[in-house]
Write a protein that holds these residues in place. Structure first.
Motif, PDB file in Angstrom:
ATOM      1  N   ASN A 194       1.074   0.175   8.822  1.00 44.13           N
ATOM      2  CA  ASN A 194       0.006  -0.795   8.569  1.00 44.13           C
ATOM      3  C   ASN A 194      -1.372  -0.140   8.462  1.00 44.13           C
ATOM      4  O   ASN A 194      -2.334  -0.793   8.085  1.00 44.13           O
ATOM      5  N   GLU A 195      -1.435   1.167   8.793  1.00 42.46           N
ATOM      6  CA  GLU A 195      -2.680   1.912   8.598  1.00 42.46           C
ATOM      7  C   GLU A 195      -2.327   3.369   8.395  1.00 42.46           C
ATOM      8  O   GLU A 195      -1.542   3.933   9.148  1.00 42.46           O
ATOM      9  N   ILE A 196      -2.918   3.980   7.350  1.00 39.81           N
ATOM     10  CA  ILE A 196      -2.611   5.370   7.049  1.00 39.81           C
ATOM     11  C   ILE A 196      -3.910   6.147   6.892  1.00 39.81           C
ATOM     12  O   ILE A 196      -4.840   5.705   6.212  1.00 39.81           O
ATOM     13  N   PHE A 197      -3.971   7.304   7.556  1.00 39.59           N
ATOM     14  CA  PHE A 197      -5.109   8.209   7.466  1.00 39.59           C
ATOM     15  C   PHE A 197      -4.654   9.441   6.694  1.00 39.59           C
ATOM     16  O   PHE A 197      -3.717  10.136   7.109  1.00 39.59           O
ATOM     17  N   LEU A 198      -5.313   9.712   5.564  1.00 36.51           N
ATOM     18  CA  LEU A 198      -4.923  10.794   4.675  1.00 36.51           C
ATOM     19  C   LEU A 198      -5.778  12.029   4.924  1.00 36.51           C
ATOM     20  O   LEU A 198      -6.998  11.935   5.086  1.00 36.51           O
ATOM     21  N   TYR A 199      -5.139  13.199   4.912  1.00 34.21           N
ATOM     22  CA  TYR A 199      -5.831  14.470   5.108  1.00 34.21           C
ATOM     23  C   TYR A 199      -5.459  15.407   3.969  1.00 34.21           C
ATOM     24  O   TYR A 199      -4.383  15.286   3.392  1.00 34.21           O
ATOM     25  N   GLY A 200      -6.341  16.345   3.645  1.00 29.92           N
ATOM     26  CA  GLY A 200      -6.107  17.249   2.534  1.00 29.92           C
ATOM     27  C   GLY A 200      -6.798  16.737   1.278  1.00 29.92           C
ATOM     28  O   GLY A 200      -7.529  15.738   1.291  1.00 29.92           O
ATOM     29  N   GLU A 201      -6.560  17.429   0.176  1.00 34.00           N
ATOM     30  CA  GLU A 201      -7.215  17.072  -1.094  1.00 34.00           C
ATOM     31  C   GLU A 201      -6.472  15.914  -1.746  1.00 34.00           C
ATOM     32  O   GLU A 201      -5.324  16.047  -2.175  1.00 34.00           O
ATOM     33  N   ASN A 202      -7.133  14.781  -1.814  1.00 34.66           N
ATOM     34  CA  ASN A 202      -6.484  13.596  -2.381  1.00 34.66           C
ATOM     35  C   ASN A 202      -6.800  13.494  -3.874  1.00 34.66           C
ATOM     36  O   ASN A 202      -7.831  12.972  -4.283  1.00 34.66           O
ATOM     37  N   LYS A 203      -5.876  14.015  -4.690  1.00 34.27           N
ATOM     38  CA  LYS A 203      -6.020  13.952  -6.148  1.00 34.27           C
ATOM     39  C   LYS A 203      -5.055  12.935  -6.746  1.00 34.27           C
ATOM     40  O   LYS A 203      -4.769  12.966  -7.939  1.00 34.27           O
ATOM     41  N   TYR A 204      -4.568  12.046  -5.881  1.00 38.10           N
ATOM     42  CA  TYR A 204      -3.585  11.068  -6.323  1.00 38.10           C
ATOM     43  C   TYR A 204      -4.198   9.677  -6.316  1.00 38.10           C
ATOM     44  O   TYR A 204      -5.111   9.382  -5.555  1.00 38.10           O
ATOM     45  N   SER A 205      -3.670   8.826  -7.159  1.00 43.06           N
ATOM     46  CA  SER A 205      -4.228   7.487  -7.265  1.00 43.06           C
ATOM     47  C   SER A 205      -3.869   6.642  -6.050  1.00 43.06           C
ATOM     48  O   SER A 205      -2.809   6.817  -5.447  1.00 43.06           O
ATOM     49  N   ILE A 206      -4.767   5.741  -5.708  1.00 46.89           N
ATOM     50  CA  ILE A 206      -4.499   4.808  -4.619  1.00 46.89           C
ATOM     51  C   ILE A 206      -3.277   3.957  -4.934  1.00 46.89           C
ATOM     52  O   ILE A 206      -2.488   3.622  -4.049  1.00 46.89           O
ATOM     53  N   GLN A 207      -3.078   3.654  -6.209  1.00 44.12           N
ATOM     54  CA  GLN A 207      -1.931   2.831  -6.593  1.00 44.12           C
ATOM     55  C   GLN A 207      -0.610   3.528  -6.293  1.00 44.12           C
ATOM     56  O   GLN A 207       0.349   2.896  -5.827  1.00 44.12           O
ATOM     57  N   SER A 208      -0.552   4.854  -6.516  1.00 45.82           N
ATOM     58  CA  SER A 208       0.672   5.603  -6.214  1.00 45.82           C
ATOM     59  C   SER A 208       0.996   5.518  -4.733  1.00 45.82           C
ATOM     60  O   SER A 208       2.155   5.333  -4.338  1.00 45.82           O
ATOM     61  N   LEU A 209      -0.035   5.649  -3.894  1.00 51.28           N
ATOM     62  CA  LEU A 209       0.161   5.558  -2.455  1.00 51.28           C
ATOM     63  C   LEU A 209       0.487   4.136  -2.038  1.00 51.28           C
ATOM     64  O   LEU A 209       1.350   3.903  -1.179  1.00 51.28           O
ATOM     65  N   GLN A 210      -0.166   3.172  -2.657  1.00 45.86           N
ATOM     66  CA  GLN A 210       0.045   1.778  -2.274  1.00 45.86           C
ATOM     67  C   GLN A 210       1.464   1.323  -2.597  1.00 45.86           C
ATOM     68  O   GLN A 210       2.016   0.456  -1.922  1.00 45.86           O
ATOM     69  N   ASN A 211       2.076   1.941  -3.592  1.00 47.73           N
ATOM     70  CA  ASN A 211       3.457   1.600  -3.915  1.00 47.73           C
ATOM     71  C   ASN A 211       4.406   1.968  -2.777  1.00 47.73           C
ATOM     72  O   ASN A 211       5.457   1.346  -2.602  1.00 47.73           O
ATOM     73  N   TYR A 212       4.065   3.012  -2.015  1.00 48.91           N
ATOM     74  CA  TYR A 212       4.878   3.413  -0.872  1.00 48.91           C
ATOM     75  C   TYR A 212       4.448   2.728   0.414  1.00 48.91           C
ATOM     76  O   TYR A 212       5.258   2.538   1.320  1.00 48.91           O
ATOM     77  N   PHE A 213       3.187   2.403   0.500  1.00 53.35           N
ATOM     78  CA  PHE A 213       2.646   1.773   1.716  1.00 53.35           C
ATOM     79  C   PHE A 213       2.062   0.407   1.345  1.00 53.35           C
ATOM     80  O   PHE A 213       0.848   0.205   1.367  1.00 53.35           O
ATOM     81  N   PRO A 214       2.908  -0.554   1.001  1.00 57.16           N
ATOM     82  CA  PRO A 214       2.434  -1.825   0.462  1.00 57.16           C
ATOM     83  C   PRO A 214       1.646  -2.670   1.444  1.00 57.16           C
ATOM     84  O   PRO A 214       0.853  -3.519   1.029  1.00 57.16           O
ATOM     85  N   PHE A 215       1.811  -2.444   2.759  1.00 58.67           N
ATOM     86  CA  PHE A 215       1.144  -3.272   3.758  1.00 58.67           C
ATOM     87  C   PHE A 215       0.088  -2.497   4.549  1.00 58.67           C
ATOM     88  O   PHE A 215      -0.400  -2.980   5.567  1.00 58.67           O
ATOM     89  N   ALA A 216      -0.258  -1.302   4.069  1.00 54.20           N
ATOM     90  CA  ALA A 216      -1.122  -0.423   4.855  1.00 54.20           C
ATOM     91  C   ALA A 216      -2.556  -0.449   4.353  1.00 54.20           C
ATOM     92  O   ALA A 216      -2.829  -0.476   3.153  1.00 54.20           O
ATOM     93  N   LYS A 217      -3.466  -0.384   5.322  1.00 52.41           N
ATOM     94  CA  LYS A 217      -4.860  -0.065   5.016  1.00 52.41           C
ATOM     95  C   LYS A 217      -4.940   1.446   4.871  1.00 52.41           C
ATOM     96  O   LYS A 217      -4.556   2.193   5.766  1.00 52.41           O
ATOM     97  N   ILE A 218      -5.452   1.927   3.725  1.00 51.96           N
ATOM     98  CA  ILE A 218      -5.486   3.359   3.449  1.00 51.96           C
ATOM     99  C   ILE A 218      -6.879   3.900   3.665  1.00 51.96           C
ATOM    100  O   ILE A 218      -7.847   3.455   3.060  1.00 51.96           O
ATOM    101  N   ASP A 219      -7.000   4.864   4.598  1.00 49.51           N
ATOM    102  CA  ASP A 219      -8.270   5.514   4.904  1.00 49.51           C
ATOM    103  C   ASP A 219      -8.241   6.950   4.430  1.00 49.51           C
ATOM    104  O   ASP A 219      -7.314   7.668   4.710  1.00 49.51           O
TER     105      ASP A 219
END
Length: 219
Positions: A194-219
């Motif tokens: 339900n909440e994900i904290f990303l580390y490292g170089e984020n060169k990926y689209s939020i949509q790609s991540l949201q497809n895997y984490f459909p219910f998560a707030k992405i920070d």
């Protein structure tokens, strides 16, 4: 009969030592504690940290956190522990995580640091429930500082996570284990975040991540 409860960590630079204490040496210093069961763990990290650590505690263990657990973990049952921290310069295999899940049944926060590849890659038949490691009370998982093997260990079907997980993860590691967001078998555990904290170089689209984490707030 008196029982003395204690929990002691000590650290020392290996570069300044000519000889190293063993667990038996530590146990011998507590021979005058006949009414208290004492457990000791001694580890030496030669590769990176050049550091020795000693953890000595009374058992049953009444503290809320247990830190710097290595493959040298003595086992036991720790129902009071809520916070667990794993670190080693040797790989953690799948059965080690099973031991951790059983030793700390009410663990709510878990941090893992390990950059060594696992020697054996487990393939779990999802119909064999006995092969799945279960974390019923885990609400925060920090796997941002570990090898891809461990990212997959916790997000694949070999692990059962509770709903509403807060996840700290390296985004590049996540992209690798999903083969650039094309694998489906880790979606079950990802959907529990339900909440994900990303580390490292984020060169990926939020949509790609949201497809895997459909219910998560992405920070």
């Amino acid at each position: 009969m008196k029982h003395f409860d204690f929990d002691i960590y000590s650290f020392i630079s290996m570069e300044s030592q000519m000889s190293f204490l063993s667990q038996e040496d530590i146990q011998q210093t507590f021979k005058d504690f006949p009414c208290t069961k004492v457990i000791s763990c001694v580890d030496y990290f030669h590769r990176k940290r050049k550091l020795g650590q000693c953890h000595v505690y009374s058992y049953p263990f009444l503290m809320k956190s247990y830190e710097y657990i290595t493959n040298n973990f003595p086992g036991g049952y720790y129902p009071h522990v809520r916070i667990v921290y794993l670190y080693d310069e040797h790989p953690f295999e799948h059965e080690f995580f099973r031991q951790i899940s059983l030793a700390f049944p009410l663990m709510s926060r878990l941090t893992l640091i390990n950059d060594c590849s696992q020697n054996s890659k487990q393939t779990i038949n999802i119909n064999q429930n006995f092969g799945i490691i279960r974390y019923y009370h885990l609400i925060e998982l920090d796997i941002r500082r570990c090898r891809d093997d461990y990212t997959e260990e916790f997000l694949n079907r070999k692990t059962y996570l509770h709903n509403s997980i807060s996840l700290h993860i390296n985004v590049e590691s996540f992209a690798r284990i999903t083969q650039n967001f094309t694998r489906n078998e880790i979606r079950i555990n990802c959907s529990k975040v339900n909440e994900i904290f990303l580390y490292g170089e984020n060169k990926y689209s939020i949509q790609s991540l949201q497809n895997y984490f459909p219910f998560a707030k992405i920070d």
